[in-house]
Enzyme design. Structure first.
Site, short mmCIF file in Angstrom:
data_model
loop_
_atom_site.label_atom_id
_atom_site.label_comp_id
_atom_site.label_asym_id
_atom_site.label_seq_id
_atom_site.Cartn_x
_atom_site.Cartn_y
_atom_site.Cartn_z
N CYS A 165 47.65 52.34 35.68
CA CYS A 165 48.75 51.39 35.37
C CYS A 165 49.48 51.83 34.11
O CYS A 165 50.59 51.39 33.86
CB CYS A 165 48.19 49.99 35.18
SG CYS A 165 46.99 49.93 33.87
N SER B 290 48.59 44.93 41.98
CA SER B 290 50.02 45.23 42.16
C SER B 290 50.87 43.98 41.92
O SER B 290 50.38 42.86 42.05
CB SER B 290 50.25 45.77 43.57
OG SER B 290 49.83 44.81 44.50
N PHE C 181 41.62 48.95 42.57
CA PHE C 181 40.76 50.11 42.86
C PHE C 181 40.75 51.15 41.74
O PHE C 181 39.84 51.96 41.65
CB PHE C 181 41.20 50.78 44.18
CG PHE C 181 42.42 51.65 44.04
CD1 PHE C 181 42.31 52.96 43.59
CD2 PHE C 181 43.69 51.17 44.32
CE1 PHE C 181 43.44 53.77 43.44
CE2 PHE C 181 44.82 51.96 44.17
CZ PHE C 181 44.69 53.26 43.72
P1 NAD Z 1 46.27 45.49 44.99
O1 NAD Z 1 47.24 44.50 44.47
O2 NAD Z 1 46.46 46.03 46.35
O3 NAD Z 1 44.78 44.89 44.97
C1 NAD Z 1 44.24 44.31 43.81
C2 NAD Z 1 43.21 43.26 44.22
O4 NAD Z 1 43.87 42.23 44.94
C3 NAD Z 1 42.13 43.81 45.13
O5 NAD Z 1 40.90 43.25 44.76
C4 NAD Z 1 42.55 43.34 46.52
O6 NAD Z 1 41.47 43.10 47.37
C5 NAD Z 1 43.30 42.06 46.24
N1 NAD Z 1 44.41 41.83 47.17
C6 NAD Z 1 45.16 42.76 47.80
N2 NAD Z 1 46.12 42.17 48.54
C7 NAD Z 1 45.98 40.84 48.37
C8 NAD Z 1 46.69 39.70 48.86
N3 NAD Z 1 47.71 39.83 49.67
N4 NAD Z 1 46.26 38.48 48.47
C9 NAD Z 1 45.22 38.34 47.63
N5 NAD Z 1 44.52 39.39 47.13
C10 NAD Z 1 44.89 40.62 47.49
O7 NAD Z 1 46.20 46.67 43.90
P2 NAD Z 1 45.42 48.06 44.01
O8 NAD Z 1 46.12 48.93 44.98
O9 NAD Z 1 43.97 47.84 44.16
O10 NAD Z 1 45.64 48.61 42.53
C11 NAD Z 1 46.79 49.28 42.12
C12 NAD Z 1 47.76 48.37 41.43
O11 NAD Z 1 47.14 47.72 40.32
C13 NAD Z 1 48.95 49.10 40.86
O12 NAD Z 1 50.11 48.36 41.10
C14 NAD Z 1 48.65 49.17 39.36
O13 NAD Z 1 49.78 49.28 38.53
C15 NAD Z 1 47.97 47.85 39.17
N6 NAD Z 1 47.17 47.87 37.96
C16 NAD Z 1 47.66 47.20 36.88
C17 NAD Z 1 46.96 47.21 35.70
C18 NAD Z 1 47.51 46.49 34.51
O14 NAD Z 1 46.79 46.42 33.55
N7 NAD Z 1 48.71 45.96 34.53
C19 NAD Z 1 45.74 47.89 35.61
C20 NAD Z 1 45.25 48.54 36.74
C21 NAD Z 1 45.98 48.53 37.92
#
Ligand code: NAD
Length: 500
Positions: free
Chosen positions: A283, A228, A151
């Site tokens: 991130c 995440s 997000f």
């Molecule tokens: P999230 O892991 O909750 O969701 C990311 C994506 O995965 C979404 O599209 C979601 O629909 C999907 N998803 C969620 N739970 C799932 C599951 N159990 N199985 C399969 N798909 C699933 O992350 P978020 O809250 O949207 O974003 C924040 C996180 O992203 C933070 O941990 C941040 O550090 C990380 N992030 C990392 C980077 C990087 O470059 N390393 C960049 C941006 C964000």
């Protein structure tokens, strides 16, 4: 009130979902629902895969120069639609407009890079590797590629993926975050306006059910994920087990180390921007300040003064510096971490729970929080909080600071503040983190480098965008050629030749 229902983008047009499960899209600054989103299923995905598979047949054969011309036009359209895209980011994410514009710009820079990819798709050629034998390699597209995004960067993170995949000759299915999907829809529409044929770019919506359908679909050849760490870990295993090429970027806990010789006020300014910008939902946010004891008090004084004076409010109002968190649940989670920090005995210098916006607004606002004297076994140090919470640890010396960063589970970004070249050099050499800043708090690599963390911040062997992106979205084919004359005498030989 009837809410707008967002649709999938399949085969060049908006398509309804066959699912009857819907999620709410909020404006985080008002706390109000502004749209409904279908939680798509495998039937919806099948339609997108069929469109992408069919489109691949012709798109992969179109000349590289024509493919890059679409990207040039796309860049123009992104620039002329900059304001609308920026507003969409702020509306559904909450970050302030200037920050939203900056994140869009970083995405546009990947499109810039993608426009020049024909140069990077050139293979290698060796003449006369044997007598009358030449050898060359080419990079070919893989097929239907997919991306699942978080997000916190509704434009930038999808743009780390699809422009590169598409210009390399692949077709793409994007599953954006179910919390703020509208920006991805606009990005797909603009691709079509730029001349991209139908079916090359598709957007499907949903949650775990849709992600699992993508992971299980045999036609989808690559899986790019940003989100995440627990999810990154799980999808990396499943995608690999299903034979997909995978890159999965996870969470972070980025340290800023402040040495005694640093310009403390300069460092404090940089750390405040990196810790509280986008309400800490980046991130590459700095969430840990590690100060050598002799400058810790001075640093704390500056940090506190600046954090206290941050202007908090809706992202679309001028002068605000920090907007709300993404959801009410996430706000509760961050507050729970602040409670844990207090219980574990850290010194709470600034309490975001007490900020007037935290309780007086219907939006998901939370004021900035600053902890001092944090210990390395506390949850506020160990876990990614992903909110406006900065924790400070005090160390005796430089080696202890490096040791802290190296021992942490995450290794996304790290920064060192110093005026000493030898310290900077040692830091760059020995720190176990993927992206390093020297007097730069948020060292996000430009699009012609690559982005990726170490340890639990990334799974898979390939960084995202840059040359790693080109490698990820192509397969190398190596060809050995020989053109003997028709009447040339050839002995039959079953052994591998020793001299050619
Ligand atoms: P999230 O892991 O909750 O969701 C990311 C994506 O995965 C979404 O599209 C979601 O629909 C999907 N998803 C969620 N739970 C799932 C599951 N159990 N199985 C399969 N798909 C699933 O992350 P978020 O809250 O949207 O974003 C924040 C996180 O992203 C933070 O941990 C941040 O550090 C990380 N992030 C990392 C980077 C990087 O470059 N390393 C960049 C941006 C964000």
């Amino acid at each position: 009130m009837e809410h707008k229902v967002i649709k999938h983008w399949i085969n060049g047009s908006q398509q309804p979902s066959s699912s009857n499960r819907y999620g709410d899209i909020y404006n985080p600054a008002t706390g109000k629902v502004i749209a409904k989103l279908p939680m798509g299923n495998s039937d919806d995905l099948e339609k997108a895969v069929n469109a992408a598979e069919l489109a691949f047949k012709s798109w992969s054969k179109i000349s590289i120069t024509r493919r890059s011309q679409v990207l040039f036009k796309y860049k123009e359209l992104l620039e002329s639609n900059r304001e609308e895209l920026t507003r969409l980011i702020t509306l559904e994410h909450g970050k302030v407009l200037s920050d939203a514009a900056g994140s869009l710009q970083r995405g546009i820079e990947v499109v810039d890079f993608a426009c020049g990819i024909p140069h990077l798709l050139k293979g290698e050629f060796s003449e006369q590797v044997g007598t009358g034998v030449d050898c060359y390699s080419t990079r070919q597209p893989i097929g239907v590629c997919s991306g699942v995004t978080p997000f916190n960067f509704p434009a930038m993170v999808p743009m780390w993926m699809f422009p590169i995949a598409i210009v390399c000759g692949n077709t793409f299915i994007l599953k954006p975050s179910e919390k703020n999907p509208s920006c991805s829809m606009k990005l797909a529409e603009l691709m079509q306006e730029a001349g991209l044929p139908e079916g090359v770019m598709n957007v499907v919506h949903g949650d775990k059910e849709m992600v699992d359908a993508i992971l299980d679909h045999p036609t989808i050849k690559t899986f790019s994920f940003v989100g995440s760490t627990p999810v990154a870990q799980a999808v990396n295993s499943k995608a690999s087990a299903n034979g997909k090429r995978v890159q999965a970027l996870g969470g972070a806990k980025n340290h800023a180390v402040i040495l005694a010789d640093a310009d403390i006020e300069q460092a404090a300014n940089a750390i405040i921007g990196a810790a509280y910008g986008s309400a800490g939902e980046r991130c590459m946010a700095i969430s840990v300040a590690v100060a050598v004891e002799s400058v810790a008090d001075e640093l704390t004084k500056h940090l506190l003064e600046k954090a206290k004076n941050l202007q908090i409010g809706p992202g679309d109002e001028p002068n605000n510096e920090m907007g709300p968190l993404i959801t009410a649940d996430h706000k509760d989670k961050v507050i729970d971490y602040i409670d844990q920090g207090v219980e574990s005995g850290a010194t709470l210098l600034l309490d975001g729970r007490q900020h007037p916006m935290t309780s007086n607004s219907e939006g998901f606002f939370l004021g900035p929080t600053l902890f001092d004297h944090v210990q390395k076994d506390m949850s506020i140090y160990l876990d990614e909080i992903f909110g406006p919470v900065l924790v400070m640890l005090r160390v005796k010396n430089f080696s202890e600071a490096i040791e802290l960063a190296n021992q942490h589970q995450f290794g996304n970004g790290v920064a060192l503040f110093t005026t000493k070249g030898s310290a900077a050099r040692e830091f760059v050499n020995s720190v176990q983190v993927g992206m390093v800043g020297i007097n730069v708090a948020i060292p996000v690599p430009l699009s012609f480098y690559t982005f990726g963390g170490w340890k639990d911040s990334m799974y898979g062997s390939s960084n995202i965008y840059g040359m790693d992106g080109v490698r990820f979205y192509t397969r190398t084919k190596t060809v050995t050629t020989r053109w003997p004359d028709i009447d040339e005498d050839e002995d039959l030989n079953l052994s591998m030749p020793t001299v050619k």
